[in-house]
Motif scaffolding. Structure first.
Motif, PDB file in Angstrom:
ATOM      1  N   LEU A  95       0.862  -1.317   0.053  1.00 34.13           N
ATOM      2  CA  LEU A  95      -0.024   0.003   0.069  1.00 34.13           C
ATOM      3  C   LEU A  95       0.846   1.193   0.032  1.00 34.13           C
ATOM      4  O   LEU A  95       0.230   2.613  -0.085  1.00 34.13           O
ATOM      5  CB  LEU A  95      -0.806  -0.063   1.129  1.00 34.13           C
ATOM      6  N   GLY A  96       2.171   1.065  -0.127  1.00 39.59           N
ATOM      7  CA  GLY A  96       3.182   2.415  -0.098  1.00 39.59           C
ATOM      8  C   GLY A  96       3.152   2.866   1.334  1.00 39.59           C
ATOM      9  O   GLY A  96       3.491   4.140   1.365  1.00 39.59           O
ATOM     10  N   ILE A  97       3.127   2.241   2.475  1.00 37.02           N
ATOM     11  CA  ILE A  97       3.113   2.804   3.734  1.00 37.02           C
ATOM     12  C   ILE A  97       4.223   2.396   4.330  1.00 37.02           C
ATOM     13  O   ILE A  97       5.007   1.159   4.420  1.00 37.02           O
ATOM     14  CB  ILE A  97       1.889   2.381   4.569  1.00 37.02           C
ATOM     15  N   THR A  98       5.105   3.450   4.722  1.00 35.56           N
ATOM     16  CA  THR A  98       6.456   3.092   5.409  1.00 35.56           C
ATOM     17  C   THR A  98       6.368   2.788   6.960  1.00 35.56           C
ATOM     18  O   THR A  98       5.303   3.293   7.434  1.00 35.56           O
ATOM     19  CB  THR A  98       7.568   4.334   5.160  1.00 35.56           C
ATOM     20  N   TYR A  99       7.221   2.243   7.244  1.00 29.98           N
ATOM     21  CA  TYR A  99       7.234   2.109   8.950  1.00 29.98           C
ATOM     22  C   TYR A  99       7.237   3.423   9.806  1.00 29.98           C
ATOM     23  O   TYR A  99       6.220   3.475  10.837  1.00 29.98           O
ATOM     24  CB  TYR A  99       8.549   1.478   9.474  1.00 29.98           C
ATOM     25  N   GLU A 100       7.932   4.427   9.174  1.00 31.82           N
ATOM     26  CA  GLU A 100       7.844   5.848   9.833  1.00 31.82           C
ATOM     27  C   GLU A 100       6.493   6.335   9.754  1.00 31.82           C
ATOM     28  O   GLU A 100       5.831   6.915  10.902  1.00 31.82           O
ATOM     29  CB  GLU A 100       8.839   6.844   9.018  1.00 31.82           C
ATOM     30  N   GLU A 101       5.614   6.391   8.730  1.00 32.65           N
ATOM     31  CA  GLU A 101       4.275   6.697   8.515  1.00 32.65           C
ATOM     32  C   GLU A 101       3.186   5.980   9.491  1.00 32.65           C
ATOM     33  O   GLU A 101       2.556   6.606  10.007  1.00 32.65           O
ATOM     34  CB  GLU A 101       3.803   6.536   7.050  1.00 32.65           C
ATOM     35  N   MET A 102       3.589   4.528   9.388  1.00 29.72           N
ATOM     36  CA  MET A 102       2.732   3.778  10.438  1.00 29.72           C
ATOM     37  C   MET A 102       2.920   4.169  11.774  1.00 29.72           C
ATOM     38  O   MET A 102       1.969   4.332  12.464  1.00 29.72           O
ATOM     39  CB  MET A 102       3.265   2.399  10.254  1.00 29.72           C
ATOM     40  N   GLU A 103       4.100   4.272  12.098  1.00 28.40           N
ATOM     41  CA  GLU A 103       4.268   4.748  13.602  1.00 28.40           C
ATOM     42  C   GLU A 103       3.477   5.967  14.086  1.00 28.40           C
ATOM     43  O   GLU A 103       2.820   6.136  15.079  1.00 28.40           O
ATOM     44  CB  GLU A 103       5.971   4.726  13.949  1.00 28.40           C
ATOM     45  N   GLN A 104       4.000   6.963  13.052  1.00 29.31           N
ATOM     46  CA  GLN A 104       3.370   8.463  13.369  1.00 29.31           C
ATOM     47  C   GLN A 104       1.526   8.209  13.457  1.00 29.31           C
ATOM     48  O   GLN A 104       1.288   8.853  14.354  1.00 29.31           O
ATOM     49  CB  GLN A 104       3.765   9.447  12.346  1.00 29.31           C
ATOM     50  N   ALA A 105       1.311   7.513  12.509  1.00 30.62           N
ATOM     51  CA  ALA A 105      -0.214   7.462  12.615  1.00 30.62           C
ATOM     52  C   ALA A 105      -0.687   6.584  13.710  1.00 30.62           C
ATOM     53  O   ALA A 105      -1.844   6.952  14.306  1.00 30.62           O
ATOM     54  CB  ALA A 105      -0.575   6.494  11.176  1.00 30.62           C
ATOM     55  N   TYR A 106      -0.090   5.696  14.321  1.00 32.45           N
ATOM     56  CA  TYR A 106      -0.261   4.984  15.528  1.00 32.45           C
ATOM     57  C   TYR A 106      -0.348   5.728  16.444  1.00 32.45           C
ATOM     58  O   TYR A 106      -1.418   5.809  17.411  1.00 32.45           O
ATOM     59  CB  TYR A 106       0.683   3.893  15.557  1.00 32.45           C
ATOM     60  N   PHE A 107       0.818   6.651  16.787  1.00 31.04           N
ATOM     61  CA  PHE A 107       0.852   7.449  17.871  1.00 31.04           C
ATOM     62  C   PHE A 107      -0.592   8.648  17.873  1.00 31.04           C
ATOM     63  O   PHE A 107      -1.152   8.764  18.859  1.00 31.04           O
ATOM     64  CB  PHE A 107       2.265   8.322  17.667  1.00 31.04           C
ATOM     65  N   ASP A 108      -0.711   9.018  16.643  1.00 29.97           N
ATOM     66  CA  ASP A 108      -1.753   9.893  16.547  1.00 29.97           C
ATOM     67  C   ASP A 108      -3.165   9.537  16.695  1.00 29.97           C
ATOM     68  O   ASP A 108      -4.209   9.687  17.534  1.00 29.97           O
ATOM     69  CB  ASP A 108      -2.017  10.391  15.097  1.00 29.97           C
ATOM     70  N   LYS A 109      -3.444   8.044  16.338  1.00 27.94           N
ATOM     71  CA  LYS A 109      -4.489   7.265  16.568  1.00 27.94           C
ATOM     72  C   LYS A 109      -4.749   7.033  18.027  1.00 27.94           C
ATOM     73  O   LYS A 109      -5.932   6.927  18.537  1.00 27.94           O
ATOM     74  CB  LYS A 109      -4.496   6.189  15.601  1.00 27.94           C
ATOM     75  N   ASN A 110      -3.541   6.571  18.711  1.00 24.64           N
ATOM     76  CA  ASN A 110      -3.593   6.333  20.083  1.00 24.64           C
ATOM     77  C   ASN A 110      -4.100   7.615  21.008  1.00 24.64           C
ATOM     78  O   ASN A 110      -4.931   7.394  21.889  1.00 24.64           O
ATOM     79  CB  ASN A 110      -2.234   6.048  20.725  1.00 24.64           C
ATOM     80  N   GLU A 111      -3.821   8.722  20.433  1.00 25.06           N
ATOM     81  CA  GLU A 111      -4.110   9.942  21.305  1.00 25.06           C
ATOM     82  C   GLU A 111      -5.899  10.140  21.056  1.00 25.06           C
ATOM     83  O   GLU A 111      -6.461  10.115  21.731  1.00 25.06           O
ATOM     84  CB  GLU A 111      -3.536  11.122  20.713  1.00 25.06           C
ATOM     85  N   VAL A 112      -6.093   9.847  19.826  1.00 20.52           N
ATOM     86  CA  VAL A 112      -7.741   9.827  19.465  1.00 20.52           C
ATOM     87  C   VAL A 112      -8.607   8.839  20.320  1.00 20.52           C
ATOM     88  O   VAL A 112      -9.378   9.174  20.684  1.00 20.52           O
ATOM     89  CB  VAL A 112      -7.728   9.555  18.014  1.00 20.52           C
ATOM     90  N   ASN A 113      -7.940   7.566  20.378  1.00 18.89           N
ATOM     91  CA  ASN A 113      -8.464   6.549  21.091  1.00 18.89           C
ATOM     92  C   ASN A 113      -8.856   7.068  22.708  1.00 18.89           C
ATOM     93  O   ASN A 113      -9.646   6.620  23.207  1.00 18.89           O
ATOM     94  CB  ASN A 113      -7.668   5.255  20.999  1.00 18.89           C
ATOM     95  N   TYR A 114      -7.589   7.590  23.011  1.00 20.85           N
ATOM     96  CA  TYR A 114      -7.859   8.198  24.544  1.00 20.85           C
ATOM     97  C   TYR A 114      -8.761   9.172  24.324  1.00 20.85           C
ATOM     98  O   TYR A 114      -9.613   9.234  25.543  1.00 20.85           O
ATOM     99  CB  TYR A 114      -6.396   8.874  25.152  1.00 20.85           C
TER     100      TYR A 114
END
Length: 163
Positions: free
Chosen positions: A137-156
């Motif tokens: 899908l053209g997703i890098t590990y860096e993009e994935m990690e940053q998106a994870y960090f962002d979504k983790n905040e949203v989930n809280y």
């Protein structure tokens, strides 16, 4: 990829949710398996990889990335359910020759196999397959990690707002 950090963040979120909803004594494994499968379906829908009858293009990369990371949350959470977060292991995802559609089907098989065995080997295979999908899908590990960090905040935030 900062696997230890992601596991630590996911464990804290899982504990927060379980405490808030009184689920500390419940076995949530199968619910998390189903949640992962549903999130993968949502991701597939955004990629439109299977919609041979349609000419509409896939969603924008940011939408696909956000859906992808929802799956990462549940893969990490499933690993925590099996205490894999306490172990050191290597996730080594090599590029795959499969199409996006075939990779989704392979991951579905791996999810169901892991559900049956709960083995570390099957967990690693599942995680690696999901990371291979990221590559497709053209997703890098860096993009994935940053998106994870962002979504983790949203989930809280969602938990604070009684989502």
């Amino acid at each position: 990829m900062q696997l230890e950090k992601l596991f630590t963040m996911q464990l804290a979120l899982d504990q927060h949710i379980e405490k808030k909803h009184g689920l500390q004594e419940e076995d949530l494994f199968n619910r998390k398996v189903l949640a992962l499968l549903v999130e993968m379906g949502e991701l597939a829908n955004e990629t439109r990889c299977f919609k041979f009858w349609s000419v509409k293009p896939p969603s924008e990369k940011q939408v696909i990335l956000e859906e992808f990371v929802d799956g990462v949350h549940f893969i990490l959470s499933l690993g925590i359910e099996c205490d894999f977060h306490k172990r050191k292991f290597l996730i080594n995802a090599a590029p795959t020759p499969l199409s996006v559609t075939d990779q989704f089907l392979l991951i579905n098989e791996r999810v169901l196999r892991f559900q049956m065995t709960r083995s570390e080997t099957d967990y690693i295979a599942l995680f690696e397959g999901y990371l291979q999908l990221a590559m497709l899908l053209g997703i890098t590990y860096e993009e994935m990690e940053q998106a994870y960090f962002d979504k983790n905040e949203v989930n809280y935030q969602r938990q604070q707002n009684n989502y």
